[in-house]
Write a protein that holds these residues in place. Sequence first.
Motif, PDB file in Angstrom:
ATOM      1  N   TRP A   1       0.798  -1.366   0.390  1.00  0.00           N
ATOM      2  CA  TRP A   1      -0.012  -0.252  -0.041  1.00  0.00           C
ATOM      3  C   TRP A   1       0.779   0.962  -0.216  1.00  0.00           C
ATOM      4  CZ3 TRP A   1      -2.534   2.315   4.210  1.00  0.00           C
ATOM      5  CH2 TRP A   1      -4.012   3.641   3.615  1.00  0.00           C
ATOM      6  N   PRO A   2       1.170   2.275  -0.887  1.00  0.00           N
ATOM      7  CA  PRO A   2       1.987   3.819  -0.790  1.00  0.00           C
ATOM      8  C   PRO A   2       1.164   4.476   0.388  1.00  0.00           C
ATOM      9  CG  PRO A   2       0.422   2.988  -3.045  1.00  0.00           C
ATOM     10  CD  PRO A   2      -0.128   1.860  -1.990  1.00  0.00           C
ATOM     11  N   GLY A   3       0.082   3.836   0.428  1.00  0.00           N
ATOM     12  CA  GLY A   3      -0.324   4.866   1.232  1.00  0.00           C
ATOM     13  C   GLY A   3      -0.227   4.247   3.041  1.00  0.00           C
ATOM     14  N   TYR A   4       1.124   3.277   3.364  1.00  0.00           N
ATOM     15  CA  TYR A   4       1.299   3.070   4.525  1.00  0.00           C
ATOM     16  C   TYR A   4       2.542   3.784   4.921  1.00  0.00           C
ATOM     17  CZ  TYR A   4       2.494  -0.393   8.624  1.00  0.00           C
ATOM     18  OH  TYR A   4       3.368  -0.760   9.577  1.00  0.00           O
ATOM     19  N   GLY A   5       1.592   4.191   6.497  1.00  0.00           N
ATOM     20  CA  GLY A   5       2.709   5.160   6.866  1.00  0.00           C
ATOM     21  C   GLY A   5       2.779   6.592   6.659  1.00  0.00           C
ATOM     22  N   ARG A   6       2.054   6.949   5.859  1.00  0.00           N
ATOM     23  CA  ARG A   6       1.644   8.098   5.253  1.00  0.00           C
ATOM     24  C   ARG A   6       0.235   8.946   6.955  1.00  0.00           C
ATOM     25  NH1 ARG A   6       6.721   8.753   3.011  1.00  0.00           N
ATOM     26  NH2 ARG A   6       6.845   7.272   1.400  1.00  0.00           N
ATOM     27  N   VAL A   7       0.653  10.187   6.123  1.00  0.00           N
ATOM     28  CA  VAL A   7      -0.336  11.149   7.654  1.00  0.00           C
ATOM     29  C   VAL A   7      -0.986  12.592   6.979  1.00  0.00           C
ATOM     30  CG1 VAL A   7       0.304  10.324   9.648  1.00  0.00           C
ATOM     31  CG2 VAL A   7       1.539  11.925   8.579  1.00  0.00           C
ATOM     32  N   PRO A   8      -2.006  12.023   5.201  1.00  0.00           N
ATOM     33  CA  PRO A   8      -2.814  12.921   5.061  1.00  0.00           C
ATOM     34  C   PRO A   8      -3.750  13.564   5.880  1.00  0.00           C
ATOM     35  CG  PRO A   8      -3.449  11.319   3.709  1.00  0.00           C
ATOM     36  CD  PRO A   8      -1.777  10.632   4.844  1.00  0.00           C
ATOM     37  N   ALA A   9      -4.014  15.537   5.873  1.00  0.00           N
ATOM     38  CA  ALA A   9      -4.542  15.812   7.198  1.00  0.00           C
ATOM     39  C   ALA A   9      -6.104  14.882   6.583  1.00  0.00           C
ATOM     40  CB  ALA A   9      -4.462  17.535   6.444  1.00  0.00           C
ATOM     41  N   ASP A  10      -6.435  14.670   4.964  1.00  0.00           N
ATOM     42  CA  ASP A  10      -8.156  14.937   5.367  1.00  0.00           C
ATOM     43  C   ASP A  10      -8.818  13.663   5.669  1.00  0.00           C
ATOM     44  OD1 ASP A  10      -6.001  13.063   3.884  1.00  0.00           O
ATOM     45  OD2 ASP A  10      -7.264  13.262   1.501  1.00  0.00           O
ATOM     46  N   ILE A  11      -7.183  12.576   6.627  1.00  0.00           N
ATOM     47  CA  ILE A  11      -7.963  11.614   7.558  1.00  0.00           C
ATOM     48  C   ILE A  11      -8.731  11.903   8.457  1.00  0.00           C
ATOM     49  CG2 ILE A  11      -6.691   9.415   9.025  1.00  0.00           C
ATOM     50  CD1 ILE A  11      -4.592   9.091   6.614  1.00  0.00           C
ATOM     51  N   MET A  12      -7.589  12.667   9.271  1.00  0.00           N
ATOM     52  CA  MET A  12      -8.218  13.585  10.150  1.00  0.00           C
ATOM     53  C   MET A  12      -9.332  14.089  10.394  1.00  0.00           C
ATOM     54  SD  MET A  12      -8.675  13.593  14.017  1.00  0.00           S
ATOM     55  CE  MET A  12      -6.661  12.292  13.650  1.00  0.00           C
ATOM     56  N   ARG A  13      -9.564  15.278   8.774  1.00  0.00           N
ATOM     57  CA  ARG A  13     -10.712  16.290   9.095  1.00  0.00           C
ATOM     58  C   ARG A  13     -11.591  14.986   8.702  1.00  0.00           C
ATOM     59  NH1 ARG A  13      -9.233  21.303   8.926  1.00  0.00           N
ATOM     60  NH2 ARG A  13      -6.912  21.826   8.168  1.00  0.00           N
ATOM     61  N   PHE A  14     -11.666  14.493   8.005  1.00  0.00           N
ATOM     62  CA  PHE A  14     -13.076  13.828   7.596  1.00  0.00           C
ATOM     63  C   PHE A  14     -13.389  12.948   9.258  1.00  0.00           C
ATOM     64  CE2 PHE A  14     -11.255  12.322   2.835  1.00  0.00           C
ATOM     65  CZ  PHE A  14     -11.812  13.054   2.344  1.00  0.00           C
ATOM     66  N   PHE A  15     -12.664  12.173  10.175  1.00  0.00           N
ATOM     67  CA  PHE A  15     -12.385  11.854  10.929  1.00  0.00           C
ATOM     68  C   PHE A  15     -13.286  12.944  11.800  1.00  0.00           C
ATOM     69  CE2 PHE A  15     -11.816  10.393  15.390  1.00  0.00           C
ATOM     70  CZ  PHE A  15     -12.398   9.867  16.011  1.00  0.00           C
ATOM     71  N   LEU A  16     -13.165  13.586  12.191  1.00  0.00           N
ATOM     72  CA  LEU A  16     -13.659  14.696  13.278  1.00  0.00           C
ATOM     73  C   LEU A  16     -14.855  15.105  12.165  1.00  0.00           C
ATOM     74  CD1 LEU A  16     -10.814  16.662  13.873  1.00  0.00           C
ATOM     75  CD2 LEU A  16     -11.818  15.452  15.675  1.00  0.00           C
ATOM     76  N   ALA A  17     -15.240  15.294  11.395  1.00  0.00           N
ATOM     77  CA  ALA A  17     -16.172  15.488  10.638  1.00  0.00           C
ATOM     78  C   ALA A  17     -17.525  14.525  10.948  1.00  0.00           C
ATOM     79  CB  ALA A  17     -16.218  15.869   8.735  1.00  0.00           C
ATOM     80  N   ASP A  18     -17.179  13.446  10.745  1.00  0.00           N
ATOM     81  CA  ASP A  18     -18.004  12.173  10.311  1.00  0.00           C
ATOM     82  C   ASP A  18     -18.421  12.172  12.130  1.00  0.00           C
ATOM     83  OD1 ASP A  18     -17.495  11.447   8.081  1.00  0.00           O
ATOM     84  OD2 ASP A  18     -15.908   9.953   7.939  1.00  0.00           O
TER      85      ASP A  18
ATOM     86  N   ALA B   1     -19.001  13.993  13.900  1.00  0.00           N
ATOM     87  CA  ALA B   1     -19.248  15.576  14.625  1.00  0.00           C
ATOM     88  C   ALA B   1     -21.140  14.965  13.872  1.00  0.00           C
ATOM     89  CB  ALA B   1     -18.978  16.455  13.983  1.00  0.00           C
ATOM     90  N   ALA B   2     -20.966  14.536  13.319  1.00  0.00           N
ATOM     91  CA  ALA B   2     -22.187  14.083  12.394  1.00  0.00           C
ATOM     92  C   ALA B   2     -23.186  13.663  12.982  1.00  0.00           C
ATOM     93  CB  ALA B   2     -21.989  13.500  10.551  1.00  0.00           C
ATOM     94  N   ALA B   3     -22.913  12.219  13.524  1.00  0.00           N
ATOM     95  CA  ALA B   3     -22.770  10.905  13.824  1.00  0.00           C
ATOM     96  C   ALA B   3     -23.287  11.337  15.787  1.00  0.00           C
ATOM     97  CB  ALA B   3     -22.180  10.270  13.658  1.00  0.00           C
ATOM     98  N   HIS B   4     -23.077  12.273  15.811  1.00  0.00           N
ATOM     99  CA  HIS B   4     -22.734  13.074  17.401  1.00  0.00           C
ATOM    100  C   HIS B   4     -23.123  13.996  17.952  1.00  0.00           C
ATOM    101  CE1 HIS B   4     -21.275   8.128  18.182  1.00  0.00           C
ATOM    102  NE2 HIS B   4     -20.447   8.711  17.810  1.00  0.00           N
ATOM    103  N   GLY B   5     -23.089  14.840  16.867  1.00  0.00           N
ATOM    104  CA  GLY B   5     -23.232  16.066  17.161  1.00  0.00           C
ATOM    105  C   GLY B   5     -21.780  16.774  17.724  1.00  0.00           C
ATOM    106  N   SER B   6     -21.058  16.115  18.035  1.00  0.00           N
ATOM    107  CA  SER B   6     -19.751  17.701  18.531  1.00  0.00           C
ATOM    108  C   SER B   6     -19.200  15.888  19.442  1.00  0.00           C
ATOM    109  CB  SER B   6     -19.903  18.523  19.598  1.00  0.00           C
ATOM    110  OG  SER B   6     -20.500  17.616  20.296  1.00  0.00           O
ATOM    111  N   VAL B   7     -17.738  16.796  18.946  1.00  0.00           N
ATOM    112  CA  VAL B   7     -16.802  15.539  19.806  1.00  0.00           C
ATOM    113  C   VAL B   7     -17.160  15.275  20.706  1.00  0.00           C
ATOM    114  CG1 VAL B   7     -14.685  15.700  20.644  1.00  0.00           C
ATOM    115  CG2 VAL B   7     -14.700  16.096  18.428  1.00  0.00           C
ATOM    116  N   HIS B   8     -17.523  16.469  21.836  1.00  0.00           N
ATOM    117  CA  HIS B   8     -17.936  16.239  24.002  1.00  0.00           C
ATOM    118  C   HIS B   8     -18.947  15.579  23.690  1.00  0.00           C
ATOM    119  CE1 HIS B   8     -19.410  18.147  27.583  1.00  0.00           C
ATOM    120  NE2 HIS B   8     -19.028  18.082  27.314  1.00  0.00           N
TER     121      HIS B   8
END
Length: 332
Positions: A193-210, A212-219
């Motif tokens: 996998w070319p993505g192994y060990g890589r950390v593009p910023a969109d991983i975390m942006r997607f996760f935080l958005a998902d 928030a969408a599922a629970h309203g907020s991280v809190h």
Amino acid sequence: MNRHLAFERLHNFRDVGGYPGEGGRPVRQGRLYRSDSLGKLRGEDWDRFLTLGIGTVIDLRYDWEIAAKGRVPEAPGLRYHHLSIEHRPYDQAALGPEVETGRFLADRYAEVAHDGAVELRRALEVIAAEDSGPVVFHCASGKDRTGLLAALVLSLLGVAEDDIVADFALTGLATERLLADWRADHPGQEPVWPGYGRVPADIMRFFLADLAAAHGSVHAYATNSSSVPRRNWWRPCAATCSNPPGESGCPGRGPGHPIGPRPIAGRSLPAQRGVTPYARWRTDHRRRGATWLTPSGVRARGHGSPASGFPCWTSSSRHDSAGSPCWCGCSC
């Protein structure tokens, strides 16, 4: 500021403090650290670690990772919490080159946030405890599981999303050394996998958005996550489930069919000390299994194909007598 602390064998040990938090107040430095596996600590690295005055270690890895690679050495006054937050093993290095890094890993993080809600909540409680002293949490590379927990902590402290994403992306400075460790463990091989060990910023942006969408907020997620049943995705039902004929290849055994693994087509399910045959089968099954969609659109997982002769399990909307989602099994 340079957040990485210098170690010979650790490549991703860094201070989580210093970011502006709620009301502009900075997160305290020298109180919370994140790292790759502390099982590598020895010699001068261990002496360096002890100078930090760390009182609590949170190990986010699987049991089998700890058995293979070791854990942080014991020391007087050092508390150790093993909280394995990921319940669905997968081999990143073996993924195909067509797998898109950001969306794929964000989806895996969402699974961890759901499956490991109890362990994540406990980790947050340990971090927040007044008697914990300085805390370090880690997984194997200090990237995915560690990055997820760091994002939750920083979000709860009021750190801006851009800073959370930037903290996540700092693992990129350790990528080449982490890849070198992988190559040392796999002589003559390269990650598929070319993505192994890589950390593009969109991983975390997607996760935080998902999240928030599922629970309203991280809190809201952090305060309500205790309601998620522990490991309900692999737990046998407290009652019985029924599978309609044809769903997930099931021959329509109907209500009352017992839940749980059994030998099929002459294959046995060997036991392993300390692990139930059911838990071991589920782990091995997911690690090696394929994924397909049933005619009804339900995602099912099995070993190779529905015609393999192994049990298959379908994730359904059925609930057991305790009101928790359950897996319903049958022969494929």
